[in-house]
Design a protein around this motif. Structure first.
Motif, PDB file in Angstrom:
ATOM      1  N   PRO A  99      31.903 107.439  90.107  1.00 28.21           N
ATOM      2  CA  PRO A  99      30.678 107.680  91.387  1.00 28.21           C
ATOM      3  C   PRO A  99      30.168 107.236  91.544  1.00 28.21           C
ATOM      4  O   PRO A  99      29.335 106.054  90.741  1.00 28.21           O
ATOM      5  N   PRO A 100      29.263 106.973  92.451  1.00 32.63           N
ATOM      6  CA  PRO A 100      28.218 106.241  92.830  1.00 32.63           C
ATOM      7  C   PRO A 100      26.689 106.545  92.114  1.00 32.63           C
ATOM      8  O   PRO A 100      26.587 108.155  92.283  1.00 32.63           O
ATOM      9  N   ALA A 101      26.263 105.923  92.171  1.00 31.78           N
ATOM     10  CA  ALA A 101      24.572 106.014  91.139  1.00 31.78           C
ATOM     11  C   ALA A 101      23.254 105.879  92.466  1.00 31.78           C
ATOM     12  O   ALA A 101      22.426 106.432  92.638  1.00 31.78           O
ATOM     13  N   TRP A 102      23.656 104.851  93.632  1.00 32.37           N
ATOM     14  CA  TRP A 102      23.232 104.971  94.023  1.00 32.37           C
ATOM     15  C   TRP A 102      24.032 104.860  95.768  1.00 32.37           C
ATOM     16  O   TRP A 102      25.209 103.556  95.826  1.00 32.37           O
ATOM     17  N   ILE A 103      23.903 105.115  97.153  1.00 32.70           N
ATOM     18  CA  ILE A 103      24.380 103.922  98.375  1.00 32.70           C
ATOM     19  C   ILE A 103      23.706 104.289  99.458  1.00 32.70           C
ATOM     20  O   ILE A 103      22.860 104.286  99.984  1.00 32.70           O
ATOM     21  N   HIS A 104      23.909 102.979 100.135  1.00 34.80           N
ATOM     22  CA  HIS A 104      23.221 102.730 100.700  1.00 34.80           C
ATOM     23  C   HIS A 104      23.951 103.129 102.211  1.00 34.80           C
ATOM     24  O   HIS A 104      25.100 102.325 102.646  1.00 34.80           O
ATOM     25  N   TRP A 105      23.912 104.183 103.098  1.00 36.91           N
ATOM     26  CA  TRP A 105      24.595 104.009 104.176  1.00 36.91           C
ATOM     27  C   TRP A 105      23.143 104.883 105.317  1.00 36.91           C
ATOM     28  O   TRP A 105      21.836 105.010 105.372  1.00 36.91           O
ATOM     29  N   GLN A 106      24.500 104.352 106.462  1.00 38.60           N
ATOM     30  CA  GLN A 106      23.175 104.960 107.532  1.00 38.60           C
ATOM     31  C   GLN A 106      21.837 104.720 108.258  1.00 38.60           C
ATOM     32  O   GLN A 106      21.043 104.563 108.399  1.00 38.60           O
ATOM     33  N   GLY A 107      21.717 102.748 107.082  1.00 38.22           N
ATOM     34  CA  GLY A 107      20.339 102.595 107.657  1.00 38.22           C
ATOM     35  C   GLY A 107      19.294 102.797 106.356  1.00 38.22           C
ATOM     36  O   GLY A 107      18.482 101.837 106.293  1.00 38.22           O
ATOM     37  N   ARG A 108      20.095 103.391 105.449  1.00 36.27           N
ATOM     38  CA  ARG A 108      19.072 104.082 104.211  1.00 36.27           C
ATOM     39  C   ARG A 108      19.886 103.853 102.794  1.00 36.27           C
ATOM     40  O   ARG A 108      20.528 103.834 103.041  1.00 36.27           O
ATOM     41  N   ASP A 109      18.636 103.926 101.928  1.00 35.81           N
ATOM     42  CA  ASP A 109      19.317 103.497 100.469  1.00 35.81           C
ATOM     43  C   ASP A 109      18.950 105.470 100.436  1.00 35.81           C
ATOM     44  O   ASP A 109      17.495 105.603 100.215  1.00 35.81           O
ATOM     45  N   ILE A 110      19.496 105.105  99.538  1.00 30.19           N
ATOM     46  CA  ILE A 110      19.510 106.754  98.358  1.00 30.19           C
ATOM     47  C   ILE A 110      20.219 107.301  97.559  1.00 30.19           C
ATOM     48  O   ILE A 110      21.132 106.165  96.500  1.00 30.19           O
TER      49      ILE A 110
END
Length: 115
Positions: free
Chosen positions: A30-41
């Motif tokens: 699974p992801p440890a980090w995601i960039h989605w809708q202009g945000r780093d999460i």
């Protein structure tokens, strides 16, 4: 306190799924980090994958009135054999997201959210 887990499927689906950039610590994890809708999460935890093959999402689109307008089988046939690896992730802001990696292209998408 016991951890709270979402229902098996998200309450909100994005049509179409939204593209995301992802960093996973292991290739099939699974992801440890995601960039989605202009945000780093940052991702707190995640589980999966659950491999799902087409044409289930084509069928669900037809039921929602968004899919194949003319009843043509070509659209479903074009996706036959396509697979996606789905993950449930919990983010630092508290979002529960349903994300997938397209198995043939490696691209990532956010397909739904528990709200």
């Amino acid at each position: 306190a016991l951890p709270c887990y979402p229902a098996i499927r998200p309450s909100k689906l994005f049509a179409p799924p939204e593209h995301a950039r992802v960093i996973a610590l292991v290739p099939d994890g699974p992801p440890a980090w995601i960039h989605w809708q202009g945000r780093d999460i940052n991702v707190v935890c995640g589980y999966g994958p659950e491999r799902i093959a087409a044409p289930w999402w084509n069928e669900s689109k037809r039921h929602e009135g968004e899919g194949d307008q003319g009843g043509s089988p070509n659209k479903a046939q074009r996706h036959e054999g396509e697979t996606r690896d789905y993950f449930v992730i919990h983010t630092e802001p508290g979002l529960w997201l349903w994300v997938y990696r397209h198995c043939s292209t490696g691209e990532w998408f956010v397909h739904g959210e528990w709200i």
